[in-house]
Design a protein around this motif. Sequence first.
Motif, mmCIF file in Angstrom:
data_model
loop_
_atom_site.group_PDB
_atom_site.id
_atom_site.type_symbol
_atom_site.label_atom_id
_atom_site.label_comp_id
_atom_site.label_asym_id
_atom_site.label_seq_id
_atom_site.Cartn_x
_atom_site.Cartn_y
_atom_site.Cartn_z
ATOM 1 N N GLU A 19 0.843 -1.195 0.000
ATOM 2 C CA GLU A 19 0.000 0.000 0.000
ATOM 3 C C GLU A 19 0.882 1.250 0.000
ATOM 4 O OE1 GLU A 19 -4.177 1.063 2.196
ATOM 5 O OE2 GLU A 19 -2.611 0.156 3.405
ATOM 6 N N ASN A 20 0.519 2.241 -0.806
ATOM 7 C CA ASN A 20 1.308 3.467 -0.946
ATOM 8 C C ASN A 20 0.521 4.672 -0.453
ATOM 9 O OD1 ASN A 20 3.507 2.154 -2.238
ATOM 10 N ND2 ASN A 20 2.293 2.118 -4.118
ATOM 11 N N TYR A 48 -5.809 15.374 18.363
ATOM 12 C CA TYR A 48 -5.304 15.439 16.994
ATOM 13 C C TYR A 48 -5.581 14.140 16.251
ATOM 14 C CZ TYR A 48 -2.806 19.663 18.280
ATOM 15 O OH TYR A 48 -2.490 20.928 18.691
ATOM 16 N N ARG A 49 -5.759 14.270 14.958
ATOM 17 C CA ARG A 49 -5.958 13.131 14.066
ATOM 18 C C ARG A 49 -4.977 13.259 12.907
ATOM 19 N NH1 ARG A 49 -8.513 11.677 17.990
ATOM 20 N NH2 ARG A 49 -10.767 11.470 18.077
ATOM 21 N N VAL A 50 -4.523 12.125 12.403
ATOM 22 C CA VAL A 50 -3.730 12.084 11.184
ATOM 23 C C VAL A 50 -4.570 11.352 10.150
ATOM 24 C CG1 VAL A 50 -1.641 11.213 10.087
ATOM 25 C CG2 VAL A 50 -1.538 12.091 12.417
ATOM 26 N N VAL A 51 -4.812 11.988 9.029
ATOM 27 C CA VAL A 51 -5.577 11.383 7.941
ATOM 28 C C VAL A 51 -4.572 10.889 6.907
ATOM 29 C CG1 VAL A 51 -7.358 11.731 6.195
ATOM 30 C CG2 VAL A 51 -7.500 12.939 8.395
ATOM 31 N N VAL A 52 -4.573 9.578 6.683
ATOM 32 C CA VAL A 52 -3.651 8.950 5.746
ATOM 33 C C VAL A 52 -4.461 8.480 4.543
ATOM 34 C CG1 VAL A 52 -1.941 7.134 5.420
ATOM 35 C CG2 VAL A 52 -2.227 8.174 7.684
ATOM 36 N N VAL A 53 -4.155 9.033 3.387
ATOM 37 C CA VAL A 53 -4.851 8.671 2.153
ATOM 38 C C VAL A 53 -3.909 7.793 1.345
ATOM 39 C CG1 VAL A 53 -5.980 9.548 0.078
ATOM 40 C CG2 VAL A 53 -6.092 10.856 2.212
ATOM 41 N N THR A 54 -4.308 6.549 1.114
ATOM 42 C CA THR A 54 -3.480 5.615 0.357
ATOM 43 C C THR A 54 -4.143 5.323 -0.981
ATOM 44 O OG1 THR A 54 -4.518 3.577 1.161
ATOM 45 C CG2 THR A 54 -2.804 4.557 2.557
ATOM 46 N N ASP A 55 -3.516 4.463 -1.754
ATOM 47 C CA ASP A 55 -4.093 4.085 -3.039
ATOM 48 C C ASP A 55 -5.279 3.145 -2.879
ATOM 49 O OD1 ASP A 55 -2.448 2.123 -2.049
ATOM 50 O OD2 ASP A 55 -1.539 1.614 -3.974
ATOM 51 N N ARG A 56 -5.538 2.615 -1.674
ATOM 52 C CA ARG A 56 -6.625 1.666 -1.440
ATOM 53 C C ARG A 56 -7.717 2.178 -0.515
ATOM 54 N NH1 ARG A 56 -2.799 -3.474 0.008
ATOM 55 N NH2 ARG A 56 -1.508 -3.342 -1.859
#
Length: 120
Positions: A19-20, A48-56
């Motif tokens: 996953e990227n 706080y939140r971290v939003v990680v958007v991947t290719d999936r």
Amino acid sequence: MAIRDKMSANAAHVLQPGENIQAVFGAQTTSQYFALLSYWIIIFANAYRVVVVTDRRILICRSGRMRMTPVNEVLRELPRGTRIGPPSGLWWRCETLGERLYVHKRFHKDVNAADGVTAA
């Protein structure tokens, strides 16, 4: 090291094999405008939140109360096709990620980039 690089590096343990990361940005659960009323509201109510958007997929991760860069656990997982923005203003209120989050203007280009990859 830039804040986006720290968040990306700290999010490596929540990714699936192969996953990227396409975009990563920080958000918080309480509006900074509450500081006008009382600074204690920000200290005790904010997270706080971290939003990680991947290719999936899109991951919303808990980061903590004091720092934005750690990625402690995944709170929510959304399909990659979910549209996040468009952001506007100094503190944009986002309600498309399952909870009300406030995203600072410095991360608006990351939100636009995540939505641009979805549209393409």
